[in-house]
Design a protein around this motif. Structure first.
Motif, mmCIF file in Angstrom:
data_model
loop_
_atom_site.group_PDB
_atom_site.id
_atom_site.type_symbol
_atom_site.label_atom_id
_atom_site.label_comp_id
_atom_site.label_asym_id
_atom_site.label_seq_id
_atom_site.Cartn_x
_atom_site.Cartn_y
_atom_site.Cartn_z
ATOM 1 N N GLY A 83 0.793 -1.225 0.000
ATOM 2 C CA GLY A 83 0.000 0.000 0.000
ATOM 3 C C GLY A 83 0.823 1.272 0.000
ATOM 4 N N GLN A 84 2.144 1.143 0.126
ATOM 5 C CA GLN A 84 3.016 2.324 0.140
ATOM 6 C C GLN A 84 3.113 2.930 -1.261
ATOM 7 O OE1 GLN A 84 4.777 3.713 2.987
ATOM 8 N NE2 GLN A 84 4.754 5.319 1.456
ATOM 9 N N LYS A 85 2.960 4.249 -1.353
ATOM 10 C CA LYS A 85 3.042 4.932 -2.635
ATOM 11 C C LYS A 85 4.474 5.423 -2.879
ATOM 12 C CE LYS A 85 -1.746 6.558 -2.791
ATOM 13 N NZ LYS A 85 -2.644 7.734 -2.927
ATOM 14 N N TYR A 86 4.879 5.357 -4.145
ATOM 15 C CA TYR A 86 6.197 5.830 -4.548
ATOM 16 C C TYR A 86 6.050 6.684 -5.799
ATOM 17 C CZ TYR A 86 8.281 2.304 -1.464
ATOM 18 O OH TYR A 86 8.642 1.549 -0.374
ATOM 19 N N ASN A 87 6.855 7.719 -5.884
ATOM 20 C CA ASN A 87 6.913 8.539 -7.083
ATOM 21 C C ASN A 87 8.007 8.023 -8.008
ATOM 22 O OD1 ASN A 87 4.869 10.316 -6.194
ATOM 23 N ND2 ASN A 87 6.376 11.497 -5.014
ATOM 24 N N LYS A 88 7.906 8.388 -9.267
ATOM 25 C CA LYS A 88 8.882 7.948 -10.257
ATOM 26 C C LYS A 88 10.281 8.366 -9.844
ATOM 27 C CE LYS A 88 9.997 8.222 -15.179
ATOM 28 N NZ LYS A 88 9.600 8.769 -16.498
ATOM 29 N N GLY A 89 11.219 7.422 -9.865
ATOM 30 C CA GLY A 89 12.609 7.701 -9.511
ATOM 31 C C GLY A 89 12.951 7.431 -8.060
ATOM 32 N N GLN A 90 11.959 7.288 -7.194
ATOM 33 C CA GLN A 90 12.236 7.006 -5.796
ATOM 34 C C GLN A 90 12.721 5.574 -5.637
ATOM 35 O OE1 GLN A 90 8.619 8.109 -3.618
ATOM 36 N NE2 GLN A 90 9.762 9.798 -2.704
ATOM 37 N N SER A 91 13.582 5.376 -4.638
ATOM 38 C CA SER A 91 14.173 4.066 -4.406
ATOM 39 C C SER A 91 13.156 3.135 -3.739
ATOM 40 C CB SER A 91 15.410 4.205 -3.523
ATOM 41 O OG SER A 91 15.934 2.945 -3.196
ATOM 42 N N LEU A 92 12.898 1.999 -4.394
ATOM 43 C CA LEU A 92 12.011 0.989 -3.813
ATOM 44 C C LEU A 92 12.787 0.074 -2.869
ATOM 45 C CD1 LEU A 92 10.046 -0.110 -7.022
ATOM 46 C CD2 LEU A 92 9.168 1.274 -5.147
ATOM 47 N N ILE A 93 13.931 -0.410 -3.333
ATOM 48 C CA ILE A 93 14.729 -1.371 -2.568
ATOM 49 C C ILE A 93 16.201 -0.992 -2.661
ATOM 50 C CG2 ILE A 93 15.500 -3.789 -2.494
ATOM 51 C CD1 ILE A 93 12.760 -4.594 -3.489
ATOM 52 N N ARG A 94 16.865 -1.036 -1.522
ATOM 53 C CA ARG A 94 18.312 -0.810 -1.472
ATOM 54 C C ARG A 94 18.964 -2.007 -0.801
ATOM 55 N NH1 ARG A 94 19.378 2.570 2.092
ATOM 56 N NH2 ARG A 94 21.526 3.005 1.494
ATOM 57 N N ILE A 95 19.860 -2.653 -1.536
ATOM 58 C CA ILE A 95 20.598 -3.801 -1.014
ATOM 59 C C ILE A 95 22.016 -3.351 -0.691
ATOM 60 C CG2 ILE A 95 21.405 -6.142 -1.533
ATOM 61 C CD1 ILE A 95 19.061 -6.413 -3.466
ATOM 62 N N ASP A 96 22.505 -3.790 0.453
ATOM 63 C CA ASP A 96 23.842 -3.385 0.898
ATOM 64 C C ASP A 96 24.879 -3.792 -0.147
ATOM 65 O OD1 ASP A 96 26.024 -2.581 2.265
ATOM 66 O OD2 ASP A 96 25.953 -4.142 3.794
ATOM 67 N N ALA A 97 25.591 -2.767 -0.706
ATOM 68 C CA ALA A 97 26.555 -3.016 -1.787
ATOM 69 C C ALA A 97 27.936 -2.497 -1.431
ATOM 70 C CB ALA A 97 26.060 -2.361 -3.070
ATOM 71 N N SER A 98 28.222 -2.347 -0.147
ATOM 72 C CA SER A 98 29.503 -1.749 0.250
ATOM 73 C C SER A 98 30.688 -2.585 -0.220
ATOM 74 C CB SER A 98 29.534 -1.590 1.772
ATOM 75 O OG SER A 98 29.281 -2.837 2.406
ATOM 76 N N GLU A 99 30.592 -3.923 -0.115
ATOM 77 C CA GLU A 99 31.703 -4.776 -0.547
ATOM 78 C C GLU A 99 31.873 -4.721 -2.059
ATOM 79 O OE1 GLU A 99 33.031 -9.501 -0.426
ATOM 80 O OE2 GLU A 99 31.321 -8.784 0.759
ATOM 81 N N TYR A 100 30.775 -4.772 -2.772
ATOM 82 C CA TYR A 100 30.859 -4.754 -4.226
ATOM 83 C C TYR A 100 31.306 -3.385 -4.729
ATOM 84 C CZ TYR A 100 29.725 -6.159 -8.984
ATOM 85 O OH TYR A 100 29.807 -6.490 -10.313
ATOM 86 N N TYR A 101 30.907 -2.325 -4.016
ATOM 87 C CA TYR A 101 31.317 -0.969 -4.396
ATOM 88 C C TYR A 101 32.841 -0.834 -4.311
ATOM 89 C CZ TYR A 101 31.792 4.115 -4.198
ATOM 90 O OH TYR A 101 32.163 5.419 -4.424
ATOM 91 N N ALA A 102 33.438 -1.482 -3.315
ATOM 92 C CA ALA A 102 34.902 -1.424 -3.176
ATOM 93 C C ALA A 102 35.575 -2.108 -4.370
ATOM 94 C CB ALA A 102 35.324 -2.092 -1.874
ATOM 95 N N ASN A 103 34.979 -3.198 -4.857
ATOM 96 C CA ASN A 103 35.549 -3.875 -6.037
ATOM 97 C C ASN A 103 35.473 -2.983 -7.279
ATOM 98 O OD1 ASN A 103 36.099 -6.215 -4.558
ATOM 99 N ND2 ASN A 103 34.076 -7.102 -5.010
ATOM 100 N N VAL A 104 34.371 -2.249 -7.404
ATOM 101 C CA VAL A 104 34.218 -1.345 -8.535
ATOM 102 C C VAL A 104 35.269 -0.242 -8.480
ATOM 103 C CG1 VAL A 104 32.680 0.288 -9.683
ATOM 104 C CG2 VAL A 104 31.770 -1.857 -8.768
#
Length: 388
Positions: A88-109
């Protein structure tokens, strides 16, 4: 002698008793009444041929035209955002629906980007000496390289010598490796592609999300579609863009829709064609059950009557001089309760209510309304008894 006289008297008494008993029985007989002459009262209409719009009745459930099923393409822990990931939660276009922890993968990038930057930096002295004409181009590329921003596109090569030189230093390989990692890094965040509502949430904050796991469902609530099945015989009558009247089951609300798509394949089991009706109304919800009346075509010079008035063999009853008769008709379209007919001349008087036991040649009486009120008699059978 005396016995003979007594026997004769007894016989006479018996004969007399039988005779008088017969007289008494005959006196009790009544004349058999003649059967009543029954005349049924019928309700009629005078035929006036006109243009009858043929509407195809259909029904179905509403589904969102734009729907997004959320699946995880990467693995990690679900991190909370600005809004709770709840149904039932409303979201506008461009808003983040899901954020998965990417700190380890970000370091590889970042490590891969740093490696690319070092490779480009290492060829700059050779470019200054051997290819001074392209040195400034690559120097500008290094100046625009920002570790905290997406990797900029490599400069276009202007000659084969330059292409071979850059390729020999594995710069292209490193560049596309970095772009591949950046593409995968973007999958750790799922953003809303349009304004809508979350209709299904299968994970909570802190949940370990696995690759390929379904996370929920997100729909656009501004436009809905209704799938209806139409008989194949009406496929040539429906056109994309035609207006459709929709209503709820209680007939308390009506909506306007239009045909947006028509399937080209006939369902072999039901011999129907699937059509899709689009409707936009803020009060509608996904899953609502609606009824639709599709305007198929308009039949000229026709009448519409109840289906139970059509007799076997495509005939209907008409009243001529208080006597029932039958005429042949041409059925054009059948609905649940009505039938559209052609071939009935104007001015003919036809029944508008069925008469039990009706037959051609039956004597009837036409019921006449008095005033503007339509009343139904206490009995639709008038009996007249004739005594003779």
């Amino acid at each position: 002698m005396r016995n003979i006289i007594l026997s004769v008297l007894g016989l006479l008494l018996i004969v007399g008793a039988v005779f008088f008993a017969g007289k008494i029985i005959d006196s009790k007989k009544r004349p058999k009444p003649r059967p009543s002459k029954v005349i049924k009262t019928v309700f009629v209409d005078t035929v006036t041929n006109k243009t009858i719009p043929i509407q195809i009745a259909a029904n179905g459930n509403l589904t969102a035209k734009r729907r997004l099923e959320l699946y995880a393409e990467v693995q990690g822990v679900f991190r909370g955002g600005s809004k709770l990931f709840k149904t039932g939660q409303k979201y506008n276009k461009g808003q983040s629906l899901i954020r998965i922890d990417a700190s380890e993968y970000y370091a590889n990038v970042q490590s891969a980007k740093s490696n690319l930057y070092n490779q480009v930096t290492s060829i700059m002295p050779d470019l200054r000496l051997d290819y001074p004409e392209i040195y400034d181009k690559w120097q500008s590329y290094l100046s625009s390289f920002d570790m905290n921003k997406p990797t900029p596109k490599l400069p276009e090569t202007s000659s084969d010598k330059e292409k071979y030189f850059i390729t020999g230093r594995n710069i292209y390989t490193s560049y596309y490796n970095v772009k591949n990692l950046e593409q995968r890094l973007a999958k750790y965040t799922i953003s809303a592609p349009f304004n809508g509502v979350l209709t299904e949430a299968l994970v909570n904050e802190g949940t370990l999300i696995r690759q390929g796991q379904k996370l929920g469902e997100f729909i656009d609530t501004s436009v809905y579609e209704m799938e209806v099945a139409i008989g194949k015989e009406y496929s040539d009558l429906l056109q994309i863009g035609e207006s459709v009247d929709l209503s709820n089951l209680n007939k308390t609300k009506t909506y306007k829709g239009k045909v947006t798509r028509i399937n080209s394949r006939v369902d072999q089991a039901t011999q129907t064609i699937t059509s899709y009706i689009e409707v936009a109304e803020p009060s509608l919800k996904e899953g609502m059950y609606l009824e639709a009346n599709l305007d198929a075509k308009k039949e000229q010079n026709a009448i519409e009557i109840d289906r139970n008035l059509l007799q076997e063999g495509d005939k209907i009853f008409v009243v001529r001089d208080s006597i029932l008769d039958v005429v042949d008709v041409i059925p054009v379209y059948f609905s649940d309760k009505k039938v559209v007919l052609k071939g009935v001349p104007d001015g003919d008087v036809i029944l508008n209510k069925p008469v039990p036991g009706a037959y051609a040649g039956m004597l009837v009486r036409v019921y006449a309304n008095k005033g503007n009120k339509t009343s139904v008699p206490d009995s639709n059978i008038i009996s007249t008894n004739t005594k003779q």
